[in-house]
Design a protein around this motif. Structure first.
Motif, short mmCIF file in Angstrom:
data_model
loop_
_atom_site.label_atom_id
_atom_site.label_comp_id
_atom_site.label_asym_id
_atom_site.label_seq_id
_atom_site.Cartn_x
_atom_site.Cartn_y
_atom_site.Cartn_z
N PHE A 1 -7.37 -0.53 10.14
CA PHE A 1 -7.29 -0.82 8.71
C PHE A 1 -5.83 -0.92 8.23
N TRP A 2 -4.93 -1.37 9.09
CA TRP A 2 -3.52 -1.36 8.72
C TRP A 2 -3.20 -2.27 7.54
N ASN A 3 -3.96 -3.32 7.35
CA ASN A 3 -3.73 -4.23 6.22
C ASN A 3 -4.79 -4.10 5.13
N GLN A 4 -5.56 -2.99 5.21
CA GLN A 4 -6.61 -2.75 4.22
C GLN A 4 -6.50 -1.31 3.70
N PRO A 5 -5.52 -1.03 2.86
CA PRO A 5 -5.28 0.36 2.40
C PRO A 5 -6.50 0.99 1.75
N LEU A 6 -7.24 0.20 0.98
CA LEU A 6 -8.41 0.76 0.30
C LEU A 6 -9.47 1.20 1.30
N GLU A 7 -9.70 0.37 2.31
CA GLU A 7 -10.67 0.72 3.35
C GLU A 7 -10.22 1.97 4.12
#
Length: 454
Positions: free
Chosen positions: A22-28
């Motif tokens: 999830f490195w580019n999905q902070p919310l996830e």
């Protein structure tokens, strides 16, 4: 220490797996890492893999010979861990960490563990370079030391040779595949020339000429001087009773038990006894029913054993033999394929289930969880007559398991009792809570595999 460090590395691998996924999905990422649920998922992940590592002997450094063998066992452990985790996730889907995170974390765990082991090996070789060993003596005791050194080739120890003593033929130039590098008259020169870090004194008869002055000078210079029996004990995990002298017990290190250690050991015994009794109650009920259906007689068998300071107590076991099994021939050690053992008894003895009622003995204080196994009075009377120092094993509470049980296995003869006593004496010399914990871990592995039973 290695197990604790690799537990942290596996936890770090799981955290890194989540970050990579999830490195580019902070919310996830914030949604996925929710405590305490995520902490439970990490704990399950670590515990399952650690059990598989331990079961595959990855923590038995004595058996790890090559890097290829490490890789092979690591791969087997990871495969088994993935299978077990798959079953756990199927039964408890709320523990599932996600397929992507799972596979990334598993790959990272394998990488972290292997890289850390290579790094630790390099660090060990740098911090503890190979030590040159010189054995003072050329008789049987010296050969025994050399044999134990050869068996422990996992250590950074190199035997450079033997120093000749009186009684050795002058034309003998080699012993146990190593050269005889000189005599006691030039010991100091030999130690300097061979860059010796440790000298092991292996003289059966101390009345032989010992180069005491040279040994003192070398000791002051920083070279370690050890007694052969202490070396053999540390290398083999047992006391070599065939050649040990009474003075060794008097003057050697060890055999110390502080009040703090004894109190903590008793607290550990009570804790393990109570937890073990509660957790095993359902299993004990099933075993009791099976014994009742298989053969007539009582379910619990009481047998007199010799305990702490020679006092007798009643040891509790699930009955695994026929009723009145010793009526005709009297007391006898169990043998392989013993006809006295029932069908259910054979199974429960294989996996040590017959020992479960002894949690009660531990809680009562008659036994400890770890210690020398108690024997029956009739055998003790025989063994104390035939084996020196046998009564010394009664200086502590007998154990549900012990160092002799995990190293020697089952014994049913005077010779076996002699061998087990060597390991029991080593335990008495080095008794500690950390040692107890190591024995418990080895016991769990033996119970799960059903090895060494009779």
């Amino acid at each position: 220490m290695l197990m604790a460090m690799e537990s942290l590395l596996i936890s770090l691998a799981l955290l890194c797996g989540v970050f990579v996924r999830f490195w580019n999905q902070p919310l996830e990422f914030d949604t996925f890492v929710q405590f305490p649920d995520f902490a439970v998922q990490v704990a399950i992940f670590v515990i399952i893999f650690q059990i598989c590592f331990y079961y595959s002997d990855l923590y038995n450094l004595h058996t790890m010979r090559t890097r290829y063998e490490q890789l092979l066992r690591l791969g087997q452990s990871l495969g088994a861990g993935c299978l077990v985790l798959g079953i756990v996730y199927y039964i408890f889907p709320n523990l599932l960490i996600g397929r992507g995170v799972f596979f990334i974390s598993t790959a990272l765990a394998a990488t972290f563990v292997m890289v850390s082991r290579v790094a630790l090996d390099r660090a060990w070789q740098f911090a503890a370079p190979k030590q040159n060993i010189l054995i003072l003596g050329t008789h049987e005791l010296a050969v025994t030391v050399a044999r134990e050194l050869a068996r422990r080739d996992d250590l950074n120890l190199q035997l450079v040779g033997f120093v000749r003593t009186s009684g050795t033929p002058d034309n003998q130039q080699e012993l146990f595949g190593h050269p005889i590098v000189g005599t006691t008259d030039n010991l100091e020169a030999i130690a300097t020339e061979q860059r010796v870090a440790r000298i092991i004194v292996a003289l059966e008869d101390r009345r032989l000429k010992m180069p005491t002055r040279d040994l003192v000078k070398l000791r002051v210079q920083g070279i370690r001087v050890e007694d052969a029996h202490s070396t053999i004990s540390s290398l083999s995990g047992r006391v070599w009773l065939n050649t040990v002298q009474p003075s060794w017990f008097v003057f050697s290190d060890g055999f110390h038990r502080s009040k703090t250690t004894l109190v903590l050991k008793r607290i550990l015994d009570l804790s393990v006894g109570l937890i073990g009794l509660m957790l095993s109650l359902p299993l004990m009920l099933l075993v009791a029913i099976a014994i009742r259906l298989d053969s007539r007689g009582t379910v619990i068998y009481r047998q007199t054993r010799v305990g702490y300071r020679g006092k007798c107590f009643e040891l509790l076991k699930f009955r695994s033999m026929c009723v009145n099994a010793e009526r005709e021939n009297g007391a006898a050690w169990a043998s392989k394929n013993d006809s006295r053992i029932t069908r259910v008894g054979r199974f429960i003895r294989k996996f040590r289930l017959d020992e479960l009622p002894q949690f009660i003995n531990v809680i009562r204080g008659e036994m400890s969880f770890v210690g020398p196994r108690p024997e029956r009075p009739v055998f003790v009377d025989q063994l104390r007559q035939e084996i020196s120092y046998y009564d010394e094993r009664h200086s502590v509470r007998p154990g549900l398991t012990g160092w002799a049980q995990v190293q020697y296995g089952y014994g049913a003869s005077v010779e076996a009792a002699f061998g087990k006593l060597e390991y029991d004496l080593f335990y008495l010399k080095n008794m500690s809570l950390l040692f107890d914990f190591a024995i418990m871990l080895q016991t769990i592995r033996i119970v799960l595999t059903g090895s060494g039973s009779r």
